[in-house]
Write a protein that holds these residues in place. Structure first.
Motif, mmCIF file in Angstrom:
data_model
loop_
_atom_site.group_PDB
_atom_site.id
_atom_site.type_symbol
_atom_site.label_atom_id
_atom_site.label_comp_id
_atom_site.label_asym_id
_atom_site.label_seq_id
_atom_site.Cartn_x
_atom_site.Cartn_y
_atom_site.Cartn_z
ATOM 1 N N SER A 136 0.783 -1.253 0.153
ATOM 2 C CA SER A 136 0.026 0.011 -0.013
ATOM 3 C C SER A 136 0.852 1.302 -0.131
ATOM 4 N N ASN A 137 2.307 1.113 -0.238
ATOM 5 C CA ASN A 137 2.986 2.113 -0.135
ATOM 6 C C ASN A 137 3.218 2.932 -1.349
ATOM 7 N N ASP A 138 3.362 4.382 -1.445
ATOM 8 C CA ASP A 138 3.860 5.155 -2.599
ATOM 9 C C ASP A 138 5.179 5.242 -2.821
ATOM 10 N N GLN A 139 6.032 5.109 -1.634
ATOM 11 C CA GLN A 139 7.362 5.426 -1.698
ATOM 12 C C GLN A 139 8.257 4.639 -0.944
ATOM 13 N N LEU A 140 9.546 4.160 -1.408
ATOM 14 C CA LEU A 140 10.422 3.642 -0.560
ATOM 15 C C LEU A 140 11.522 4.606 -0.198
ATOM 16 N N TRP A 141 12.291 4.632 0.822
ATOM 17 C CA TRP A 141 13.252 5.667 0.836
ATOM 18 C C TRP A 141 14.428 4.867 1.882
ATOM 19 N N LEU A 142 15.585 5.268 1.923
ATOM 20 C CA LEU A 142 16.654 4.816 2.738
ATOM 21 C C LEU A 142 17.320 5.990 3.000
ATOM 22 N N THR A 143 18.371 5.642 4.043
ATOM 23 C CA THR A 143 19.583 6.524 4.274
ATOM 24 C C THR A 143 20.838 5.701 4.053
ATOM 25 N N VAL A 144 21.790 6.395 3.216
ATOM 26 C CA VAL A 144 23.048 5.710 2.929
ATOM 27 C C VAL A 144 24.073 6.479 3.478
ATOM 28 N N THR A 191 25.663 11.045 5.584
ATOM 29 C CA THR A 191 24.669 10.270 5.127
ATOM 30 C C THR A 191 23.685 11.052 4.093
ATOM 31 N N GLU A 192 22.979 10.429 3.246
ATOM 32 C CA GLU A 192 22.231 10.949 2.468
ATOM 33 C C GLU A 192 21.094 10.309 2.367
ATOM 34 N N ASP A 193 19.556 10.650 2.215
ATOM 35 C CA ASP A 193 18.495 9.920 2.037
ATOM 36 C C ASP A 193 18.371 9.881 0.623
ATOM 37 N N MET A 194 17.865 8.939 0.306
ATOM 38 C CA MET A 194 17.341 8.281 -1.385
ATOM 39 C C MET A 194 15.908 7.922 -1.324
ATOM 40 N N VAL A 195 15.449 8.255 -2.312
ATOM 41 C CA VAL A 195 13.887 8.021 -2.513
ATOM 42 C C VAL A 195 13.721 7.229 -3.840
ATOM 43 N N TYR A 196 12.735 6.455 -3.679
ATOM 44 C CA TYR A 196 12.188 5.820 -4.938
ATOM 45 C C TYR A 196 10.674 5.797 -5.056
ATOM 46 N N GLN A 197 9.965 6.653 -5.900
ATOM 47 C CA GLN A 197 8.567 6.695 -6.153
ATOM 48 C C GLN A 197 7.978 5.327 -6.907
ATOM 49 N N ARG A 216 25.391 2.990 -2.800
ATOM 50 C CA ARG A 216 24.797 4.069 -3.457
ATOM 51 C C ARG A 216 24.714 3.617 -4.959
ATOM 52 N N HIS A 217 25.834 2.869 -5.374
ATOM 53 C CA HIS A 217 25.483 2.771 -7.064
ATOM 54 C C HIS A 217 24.423 1.837 -7.356
ATOM 55 N N ILE A 218 24.217 0.992 -6.400
ATOM 56 C CA ILE A 218 22.993 -0.144 -6.465
ATOM 57 C C ILE A 218 21.929 0.708 -6.463
ATOM 58 N N TYR A 219 21.508 1.672 -5.498
ATOM 59 C CA TYR A 219 20.494 2.405 -5.570
ATOM 60 C C TYR A 219 20.361 3.047 -6.527
ATOM 61 N N GLU A 220 21.182 3.912 -7.066
ATOM 62 C CA GLU A 220 20.918 4.740 -8.166
ATOM 63 C C GLU A 220 20.773 3.892 -9.347
ATOM 64 N N LYS A 221 21.501 2.768 -9.640
ATOM 65 C CA LYS A 221 21.059 2.006 -10.925
ATOM 66 C C LYS A 221 19.514 1.569 -10.970
ATOM 67 N N PHE A 222 19.059 1.381 -9.434
ATOM 68 C CA PHE A 222 17.383 0.744 -9.636
ATOM 69 C C PHE A 222 16.649 2.037 -9.490
ATOM 70 N N GLY A 223 17.099 3.288 -9.704
ATOM 71 C CA GLY A 223 16.183 4.631 -9.832
ATOM 72 C C GLY A 223 15.806 5.135 -8.500
ATOM 73 N N PHE A 224 16.761 4.795 -7.401
ATOM 74 C CA PHE A 224 16.567 5.893 -6.270
ATOM 75 C C PHE A 224 17.372 7.062 -6.366
ATOM 76 N N VAL A 225 16.583 8.279 -5.906
ATOM 77 C CA VAL A 225 17.334 9.666 -6.236
ATOM 78 C C VAL A 225 17.443 10.187 -5.071
ATOM 79 N N TYR A 226 18.438 11.079 -4.685
ATOM 80 C CA TYR A 226 18.970 11.797 -3.710
ATOM 81 C C TYR A 226 18.074 13.031 -3.056
ATOM 82 N N ILE A 227 18.049 12.792 -1.816
ATOM 83 C CA ILE A 227 17.256 14.067 -1.138
ATOM 84 C C ILE A 227 18.562 14.614 -0.278
#
Length: 171
Positions: free
Chosen positions: A117-125, A159-165, A133-144
């Motif tokens: 039921s989620n509309d967003q996945l996020w993480l801190t790296v 650290t940086e937060d990353m999000v995937y819509q 970071r490379h893996i998350y970027e490859k899958f379409g996560f973007v930095y905040i």
């Protein structure tokens, strides 16, 4: 040996606690909020079962046929934003470099888009964790952009937060 990604179950609780202890000892980039030493097997089993019975949380494990665990991936909904789930992925050191983290991330995204039921996945790296970071970027996560975060009283890591819509997500 053949490994598979599957949903964690309450029966995995002892092996999962052992995995988490090993992951914490192997890596300074893997952090969990609760002290693993204070969690008992029965409580962990109950927690896994409760988590898996929701539409906005999931726990996946990498396991062999004997139910030995080699990695974990979680998506845990935020209490403040129940449609935003925080992602955590870790693989035992000896099994890194074989694509397991990428396979776990792919499964989490698939779960997020087709079941959750989620509309967003996020993480801190950590900025210094270039492989993750490379893996998350490859899958379409973007930095905040975010400020540095204290890990403990003596260490501050950038650290940086990353999000995937998510495209799907159930209503």
């Amino acid at each position: 040996m053949e490994l598979a990604i599957r949903l964690a179950t309450g029966a995995d609780s002892a092996a999962l606690l052992a995995l988490l202890k090993t992951l914490q000892s192997e890596s300074d980039t893997f952090c969990i909020a609760q002290d693993v030493e204070t969690i008992d097997v029965v409580s962990e089993s109950d927690n896994i079962e409760a988590l898996q019975n929701t539409l906005n949380n999931v726990m996946l494990v990498v396991a062999d046929d004997a139910d030995n665990l080699y990695g974990i991936a979680t998506a845990t909904a935020s209490l403040a934003e129940p449609t935003h789930a925080e992602v955590g992925i870790a693989v035992l050191k000896d099994y890194q470099g074989y694509g397991l983290a990428q396979a776990l991330l792919d499964e989490l995204i698939n779960w997020g888009e087709t079941y959750s039921s989620n509309d967003q996945l996020w993480l801190t790296v950590q900025k210094r964790n270039t492989v993750a970071r490379h893996i998350y970027e490859k899958f379409g996560f973007v930095y905040i952009p975010k400020q540095a975060q204290g890990v403990d009283q003596t260490t501050t890591l950038e650290t940086e937060d990353m999000v995937y819509q998510l495209k799907g997500g159930r209503e």
